[in-house]
Scaffold this motif. Sequence first.
Motif, PDB file in Angstrom:
ATOM      1  N   ASN A 131       0.849  -1.194   0.000  1.00 13.77           N
ATOM      2  CA  ASN A 131       0.000   0.000   0.000  1.00 13.77           C
ATOM      3  C   ASN A 131       0.888   1.248   0.000  1.00 13.77           C
ATOM      4  O   ASN A 131       1.332   1.719   1.043  1.00 13.77           O
ATOM      5  CB  ASN A 131      -0.923  -0.009   1.221  1.00 13.77           C
ATOM      6  N   TYR A 132       1.094   1.824  -1.198  1.00 12.37           N
ATOM      7  CA  TYR A 132       2.017   2.940  -1.335  1.00 12.37           C
ATOM      8  C   TYR A 132       1.416   4.243  -0.817  1.00 12.37           C
ATOM      9  O   TYR A 132       2.152   5.136  -0.380  1.00 12.37           O
ATOM     10  CB  TYR A 132       2.445   3.097  -2.800  1.00 12.37           C
ATOM     11  N   LYS A 133       0.093   4.363  -0.846  1.00 13.06           N
ATOM     12  CA  LYS A 133      -0.539   5.590  -0.324  1.00 13.06           C
ATOM     13  C   LYS A 133      -0.350   5.691   1.185  1.00 13.06           C
ATOM     14  O   LYS A 133      -0.113   6.767   1.725  1.00 13.06           O
ATOM     15  CB  LYS A 133      -2.021   5.621  -0.690  1.00 13.06           C
ATOM     16  N   GLU A 134      -0.453   4.561   1.868  1.00 10.65           N
ATOM     17  CA  GLU A 134      -0.194   4.546   3.317  1.00 10.65           C
ATOM     18  C   GLU A 134       1.270   4.885   3.607  1.00 10.65           C
ATOM     19  O   GLU A 134       1.572   5.587   4.569  1.00 10.65           O
ATOM     20  CB  GLU A 134      -0.525   3.168   3.899  1.00 10.65           C
ATOM     21  N   MET A 135       2.145   4.358   2.778  1.00  7.04           N
ATOM     22  CA  MET A 135       3.571   4.632   2.955  1.00  7.04           C
ATOM     23  C   MET A 135       3.848   6.128   2.832  1.00  7.04           C
ATOM     24  O   MET A 135       4.675   6.677   3.565  1.00  7.04           O
ATOM     25  CB  MET A 135       4.401   3.889   1.902  1.00  7.04           C
ATOM     26  N   TYR A 143      11.286  12.594   3.778  1.00  6.85           N
ATOM     27  CA  TYR A 143      11.482  13.399   2.569  1.00  6.85           C
ATOM     28  C   TYR A 143      10.186  13.657   1.815  1.00  6.85           C
ATOM     29  O   TYR A 143      10.204  14.190   0.719  1.00  6.85           O
ATOM     30  CB  TYR A 143      12.507  12.721   1.649  1.00  6.85           C
ATOM     31  N   GLN A 144       9.068  13.239   2.403  1.00  5.27           N
ATOM     32  CA  GLN A 144       7.734  13.433   1.832  1.00  5.27           C
ATOM     33  C   GLN A 144       7.659  12.902   0.400  1.00  5.27           C
ATOM     34  O   GLN A 144       7.227  13.588  -0.521  1.00  5.27           O
ATOM     35  CB  GLN A 144       7.333  14.917   1.893  1.00  5.27           C
ATOM     36  N   ASP A 145       8.102  11.669   0.254  1.00  7.09           N
ATOM     37  CA  ASP A 145       8.038  11.030  -1.060  1.00  7.09           C
ATOM     38  C   ASP A 145       6.596  10.738  -1.424  1.00  7.09           C
ATOM     39  O   ASP A 145       5.777  10.387  -0.564  1.00  7.09           O
ATOM     40  CB  ASP A 145       8.823   9.718  -1.059  1.00  7.09           C
ATOM     41  N   THR A 146       6.288  10.857  -2.703  1.00  8.23           N
ATOM     42  CA  THR A 146       4.956  10.512  -3.191  1.00  8.23           C
ATOM     43  C   THR A 146       4.875   8.991  -3.315  1.00  8.23           C
ATOM     44  O   THR A 146       5.895   8.307  -3.297  1.00  8.23           O
ATOM     45  CB  THR A 146       4.702  11.165  -4.564  1.00  8.23           C
ATOM     46  N   PRO A 147       3.656   8.455  -3.465  1.00  6.59           N
ATOM     47  CA  PRO A 147       3.547   6.992  -3.607  1.00  6.59           C
ATOM     48  C   PRO A 147       4.368   6.427  -4.766  1.00  6.59           C
ATOM     49  O   PRO A 147       4.973   5.366  -4.643  1.00  6.59           O
ATOM     50  CB  PRO A 147       2.047   6.783  -3.838  1.00  6.59           C
ATOM     51  N   LYS A 151       7.366   3.719  -4.572  1.00  5.64           N
ATOM     52  CA  LYS A 151       7.319   2.501  -5.389  1.00  5.64           C
ATOM     53  C   LYS A 151       8.610   2.346  -6.192  1.00  5.64           C
ATOM     54  O   LYS A 151       9.159   1.246  -6.308  1.00  5.64           O
ATOM     55  CB  LYS A 151       6.115   2.570  -6.337  1.00  5.64           C
ATOM     56  N   ARG A 152       9.122   3.467  -6.739  1.00  7.87           N
ATOM     57  CA  ARG A 152      10.363   3.435  -7.507  1.00  7.87           C
ATOM     58  C   ARG A 152      11.537   3.014  -6.619  1.00  7.87           C
ATOM     59  O   ARG A 152      12.385   2.230  -7.027  1.00  7.87           O
ATOM     60  CB  ARG A 152      10.619   4.819  -8.107  1.00  7.87           C
ATOM     61  N   LYS A 153      11.583   3.517  -5.380  1.00  5.78           N
ATOM     62  CA  LYS A 153      12.662   3.148  -4.458  1.00  5.78           C
ATOM     63  C   LYS A 153      12.598   1.658  -4.123  1.00  5.78           C
ATOM     64  O   LYS A 153      13.625   0.982  -4.033  1.00  5.78           O
ATOM     65  CB  LYS A 153      12.582   3.979  -3.179  1.00  5.78           C
ATOM     66  N   ILE A 154      11.400   1.149  -3.943  1.00  2.21           N
ATOM     67  CA  ILE A 154      11.238  -0.274  -3.639  1.00  2.21           C
ATOM     68  C   ILE A 154      11.671  -1.123  -4.836  1.00  2.21           C
ATOM     69  O   ILE A 154      12.332  -2.156  -4.671  1.00  2.21           O
ATOM     70  CB  ILE A 154       9.783  -0.579  -3.213  1.00  2.21           C
ATOM     71  N   ASN A 155      11.337  -0.670  -6.043  1.00  3.74           N
ATOM     72  CA  ASN A 155      11.762  -1.405  -7.248  1.00  3.74           C
ATOM     73  C   ASN A 155      13.279  -1.391  -7.408  1.00  3.74           C
ATOM     74  O   ASN A 155      13.871  -2.383  -7.835  1.00  3.74           O
ATOM     75  CB  ASN A 155      11.092  -0.834  -8.498  1.00  3.74           C
ATOM     76  N   VAL A 156      13.904  -0.283  -7.059  1.00  3.66           N
ATOM     77  CA  VAL A 156      15.371  -0.212  -7.109  1.00  3.66           C
ATOM     78  C   VAL A 156      15.967  -1.213  -6.124  1.00  3.66           C
ATOM     79  O   VAL A 156      16.923  -1.930  -6.431  1.00  3.66           O
ATOM     80  CB  VAL A 156      15.854   1.229  -6.804  1.00  3.66           C
TER      81      VAL A 156
END
Length: 180
Positions: A131-135, A143-147, A151-156
């Motif tokens: 759940n990326y919106k919760e994250m 750093y107030q990353d958007t969902p 998601k991109r950081k998790i994929n990396v």
Amino acid sequence: MPKAKGKGRRRRYCYSVNRKRLHRSARRRAAPRIACSHIRQAWDRSKSVAQNLAEMGLAGDPNKAVPIPGKELLVSGMESNGQDQGKQLVRKPYVLNEMEYEASLPEKKSNTLSRDLIDYVRYMIQNHGENYKEMARDEKNYYQDTPKQIKRKINVYKNFYPEEYKDFVASLKQEKMEVQ
């Protein structure tokens, strides 16, 4: 006009300084440091750069070492003279062989993720799953990353450490099974 400071005093000869050592260290400092250890060890200070490189079988000027194919017609008259003078005996082939061997070794994978990013991704997956919106609303999202950024950081992280990610997700599933 005012005089520059420090230039007015008389220069006196310093007898306690070893002039030979001073000259040698100044010459060493003036010469450039050769980064390649193989070339540095085989270098002869008494010879010129072109002579040293020719003895090692290396080219000082890449334009002369690899001729341009289109200019063969223009230089055809000079080839008989130029090739005899240009080819020299390679006296230190071991330098070239060592450099070729070093270049043939596989490059180590040096790109890794920072420990902070790994901990951040593991925390987010552990607490919120997919759940990326919760994250994005989590208090640890400094750093107030958007969902999409999360998601991109998790994929990396998945691409850099695929086995570690699989083990981590499997351990989370085990914990959920034990809780239920």
